[in-house]
Motif scaffolding. Sequence first.
Motif, short mmCIF file in Angstrom:
data_model
loop_
_atom_site.label_atom_id
_atom_site.label_comp_id
_atom_site.label_asym_id
_atom_site.label_seq_id
_atom_site.Cartn_x
_atom_site.Cartn_y
_atom_site.Cartn_z
N GLU A 63 0.59 -0.92 0.15
CA GLU A 63 0.07 -0.21 -0.21
C GLU A 63 0.90 0.89 -0.06
O GLU A 63 1.55 1.53 0.79
N ALA A 64 0.38 2.02 -1.18
CA ALA A 64 0.85 3.43 -1.07
C ALA A 64 1.45 3.84 0.43
O ALA A 64 -0.22 4.17 1.01
N LEU A 65 2.46 4.74 1.09
CA LEU A 65 2.35 5.78 2.69
C LEU A 65 1.28 6.61 2.58
O LEU A 65 0.01 6.49 3.23
N CYS A 66 1.03 7.21 1.45
CA CYS A 66 -0.29 7.90 1.05
C CYS A 66 -1.74 7.84 1.19
O CYS A 66 -2.42 8.07 2.27
N ASP A 67 -1.63 6.72 0.81
CA ASP A 67 -3.19 5.54 0.36
C ASP A 67 -3.29 5.54 2.02
O ASP A 67 -4.27 5.08 2.28
N ALA A 68 -2.35 4.56 2.92
CA ALA A 68 -2.77 4.86 3.84
C ALA A 68 -2.93 5.22 4.98
O ALA A 68 -3.60 4.85 6.70
N ALA A 69 -2.34 6.58 4.66
CA ALA A 69 -2.70 8.33 5.91
C ALA A 69 -4.66 8.09 5.04
O ALA A 69 -5.47 8.42 5.72
N ALA A 70 -4.75 7.79 4.50
CA ALA A 70 -6.12 8.17 3.93
C ALA A 70 -7.06 7.65 4.13
O ALA A 70 -7.53 7.93 4.93
N ARG A 71 -6.88 6.24 4.68
CA ARG A 71 -7.41 5.08 4.75
C ARG A 71 -7.50 5.06 6.44
O ARG A 71 -8.37 4.60 6.99
N GLU A 72 -6.41 4.79 7.07
CA GLU A 72 -6.69 5.50 9.02
C GLU A 72 -7.53 6.75 9.03
O GLU A 72 -8.24 6.59 9.89
N ALA A 73 -7.12 8.03 8.00
CA ALA A 73 -8.43 9.00 8.01
C ALA A 73 -10.09 8.88 8.17
O ALA A 73 -10.88 8.75 9.17
N GLY A 74 -9.78 6.97 7.00
CA GLY A 74 -11.66 7.43 7.02
C GLY A 74 -12.22 6.44 8.40
O GLY A 74 -12.54 6.73 8.93
N GLU A 75 -10.57 5.90 8.60
CA GLU A 75 -11.40 4.72 9.92
C GLU A 75 -11.36 5.31 10.72
O GLU A 75 -12.28 5.09 12.18
N GLU A 76 -10.53 6.48 11.51
CA GLU A 76 -10.12 6.64 12.47
C GLU A 76 -11.50 7.83 12.75
O GLU A 76 -11.39 8.38 13.96
#
Length: 161
Positions: A63-76
């Motif tokens: 997973e691209a690091l920026c995409d992981a950050a966006a995913r975490e923002a959605g989850e948290e």
Amino acid sequence: MPAARARHFLMMQWQRLFGGRAHRLQVAALPWRRSGGEIEIMLVTSRGSGRWILPKGWPKPGEALCDAAAREAGEEAGITGTIAQQTLGSYRYEKRSDRSISYEVQVYPLAVQAVAKTWRERNQRERRWMSQTQAAANVREPELAAMIHAFSPTAVERQAA
């Protein structure tokens, strides 16, 4: 190889090759919006201590690091938007329990476009929009506070163009 085992292996390789203590890599979103001509930053509370933090977590393999950050923002935080492809910077923090573990967090600005009424971790966290000054004052890590205080969406928008 399970993710935890892979992280441990990479830390050991880091220490063997470069010496010193390795840092575990996490990613975070810096959620921002314009409101009344001002920039606001969204912070969430941590599940453990309840202190104010950015939405952050672990990237998944491939997973691209920026995409992981966006995913975490959605989850948290239940937010979605446009994530920057380039990091704003990084900060470090330590967790202490039986032993001290050091983390490096790569931060990616997220221009928030939608805020959900319900989201995955809504029963575990509080989220709040704050001015840049308030957000910088509410986080514990000095490097992160400086990053929030100095954040300029204009610079991020120029990079995306």
